[in-house]
Scaffold this motif. Structure first.
Motif, PDB file in Angstrom:
ATOM      1  N   THR A   1       0.840  -1.199   0.000  1.00 22.39           N
ATOM      2  CA  THR A   1       0.000   0.000   0.000  1.00 22.39           C
ATOM      3  C   THR A   1       0.876   1.251   0.000  1.00 22.39           C
ATOM      4  N   LYS A   2       0.269   2.372  -0.312  1.00 23.79           N
ATOM      5  CA  LYS A   2       0.991   3.640  -0.295  1.00 23.79           C
ATOM      6  C   LYS A   2       1.526   3.920   1.108  1.00 23.79           C
ATOM      7  N   ALA A   3       0.729   3.663   2.120  1.00 22.10           N
ATOM      8  CA  ALA A   3       1.155   3.902   3.502  1.00 22.10           C
ATOM      9  C   ALA A   3       2.364   3.034   3.851  1.00 22.10           C
ATOM     10  N   GLU A   4       2.367   1.796   3.390  1.00 20.92           N
ATOM     11  CA  GLU A   4       3.492   0.904   3.685  1.00 20.92           C
ATOM     12  C   GLU A   4       4.748   1.361   2.952  1.00 20.92           C
ATOM     13  N   ARG A   5       4.607   1.834   1.718  1.00 24.95           N
ATOM     14  CA  ARG A   5       5.764   2.383   0.988  1.00 24.95           C
ATOM     15  C   ARG A   5       6.330   3.596   1.709  1.00 24.95           C
ATOM     16  N   GLN A   6       5.447   4.429   2.232  1.00 28.75           N
ATOM     17  CA  GLN A   6       5.905   5.612   2.960  1.00 28.75           C
ATOM     18  C   GLN A   6       6.610   5.230   4.258  1.00 28.75           C
ATOM     19  N   ARG A   7       6.094   4.236   4.941  1.00 20.46           N
ATOM     20  CA  ARG A   7       6.756   3.763   6.174  1.00 20.46           C
ATOM     21  C   ARG A   7       8.137   3.194   5.846  1.00 20.46           C
ATOM     22  N   ASN A   8       8.231   2.473   4.750  1.00 22.26           N
ATOM     23  CA  ASN A   8       9.519   1.915   4.346  1.00 22.26           C
ATOM     24  C   ASN A   8      10.494   3.020   3.941  1.00 22.26           C
ATOM     25  N   SER A   9       9.990   4.046   3.271  1.00 21.05           N
ATOM     26  CA  SER A   9      10.845   5.185   2.903  1.00 21.05           C
ATOM     27  C   SER A   9      11.364   5.886   4.142  1.00 21.05           C
ATOM     28  N   ALA A  10      10.526   6.040   5.148  1.00 23.88           N
ATOM     29  CA  ALA A  10      10.957   6.666   6.400  1.00 23.88           C
ATOM     30  C   ALA A  10      12.033   5.821   7.082  1.00 23.88           C
ATOM     31  N   ALA A  11      11.857   4.510   7.069  1.00 23.70           N
ATOM     32  CA  ALA A  11      12.862   3.618   7.658  1.00 23.70           C
ATOM     33  C   ALA A  11      14.173   3.699   6.890  1.00 23.70           C
ATOM     34  N   LYS A  12      14.080   3.792   5.568  1.00 23.33           N
ATOM     35  CA  LYS A  12      15.275   3.901   4.736  1.00 23.33           C
ATOM     36  C   LYS A  12      16.027   5.197   5.051  1.00 23.33           C
ATOM     37  N   LEU A  13      15.294   6.295   5.186  1.00 25.63           N
ATOM     38  CA  LEU A  13      15.927   7.570   5.523  1.00 25.63           C
ATOM     39  C   LEU A  13      16.543   7.537   6.919  1.00 25.63           C
ATOM     40  N   ALA A  14      15.845   6.917   7.873  1.00 23.40           N
ATOM     41  CA  ALA A  14      16.387   6.802   9.226  1.00 23.40           C
ATOM     42  C   ALA A  14      17.679   5.994   9.213  1.00 23.40           C
ATOM     43  N   GLY A  15      17.704   4.925   8.443  1.00 22.55           N
ATOM     44  CA  GLY A  15      18.918   4.117   8.328  1.00 22.55           C
ATOM     45  C   GLY A  15      20.053   4.891   7.689  1.00 22.55           C
ATOM     46  N   LEU A  16      19.722   5.687   6.690  1.00 21.85           N
ATOM     47  CA  LEU A  16      20.730   6.510   6.026  1.00 21.85           C
ATOM     48  C   LEU A  16      21.314   7.534   6.993  1.00 21.85           C
ATOM     49  N   LEU A  17      20.456   8.222   7.730  1.00 22.16           N
ATOM     50  CA  LEU A  17      20.954   9.258   8.633  1.00 22.16           C
ATOM     51  C   LEU A  17      21.772   8.672   9.775  1.00 22.16           C
ATOM     52  N   TYR A  18      21.392   7.509  10.258  1.00 25.62           N
ATOM     53  CA  TYR A  18      22.198   6.836  11.284  1.00 25.62           C
ATOM     54  C   TYR A  18      23.581   6.508  10.717  1.00 25.62           C
ATOM     55  N   PHE A  19      23.600   6.024   9.493  1.00 27.75           N
ATOM     56  CA  PHE A  19      24.860   5.722   8.813  1.00 27.75           C
ATOM     57  C   PHE A  19      25.695   6.988   8.656  1.00 27.75           C
ATOM     58  N   VAL A  20      25.090   8.056   8.136  1.00 31.81           N
ATOM     59  CA  VAL A  20      25.812   9.313   7.908  1.00 31.81           C
ATOM     60  C   VAL A  20      26.402   9.824   9.217  1.00 31.81           C
ATOM     61  N   GLN A  21      25.611   9.814  10.280  1.00 32.99           N
ATOM     62  CA  GLN A  21      26.071  10.306  11.578  1.00 32.99           C
ATOM     63  C   GLN A  21      27.318   9.557  12.046  1.00 32.99           C
TER      64      GLN A  21
END
Length: 133
Positions: free
Chosen positions: A38-58
């Protein structure tokens, strides 16, 4: 007649295992098809992907750091809260993405700057340059 019947049974007994091996797999053994995302699930996955990226960057990019205020706004726009990202399935997903980014740290840092830096092509200013202490 008896010989013909015996020969037929023998041929059937010898070919049955070979036919069983070439038969299509049982429908019960096939994995169930996944429902469409669903669109909501894609958005949740995108948020998780961004959170993982920012943790990595930090933790891995010496010249970059996350802009957490911008991140909070972006994630809220996706309909996800920071609390959602800090526990459960989304936390596990974000850590899995972090793990993927660490497989090529220099390349991932460069892509983070290209896609999320000041002139980012995906989400500008999500990642900013670190200032010297």
């Amino acid at each position: 007649m008896r010989r013909l019947l015996t020969a037929g049974l023998l041929v059937a007994a010898l070919t049955a295992p070979a036919l069983a091996q070439t038969a299509p797999p049982d429908a019960a053994a096939a994995p169930e098809p996944r429902p469409p995302e669903t669109k909501a699930e894609r958005q949740r996955n995108s948020a998780a992907k961004l959170a993982g990226l920012l943790y990595f960057v930090q933790n891995a990019c010496p010249d970059l750091k996350p802009d957490y205020a911008r991140f909070k706004d972006v994630v809220a726009g996706l309909g996800v809260t920071l609390e959602d990202l800090s526990a459960g399935d989304l936390l596990l997903r974000s850590r899995a993405y972090t793990e993927v980014y660490t497989k090529d740290t220099p390349g991932s840092c460069a892509r983070a700057d290209t896609n999320f830096g000041a002139a980012g092509s995906t989400i500008p200013n999500l990642v900013v340059k670190r200032t010297a202490p």
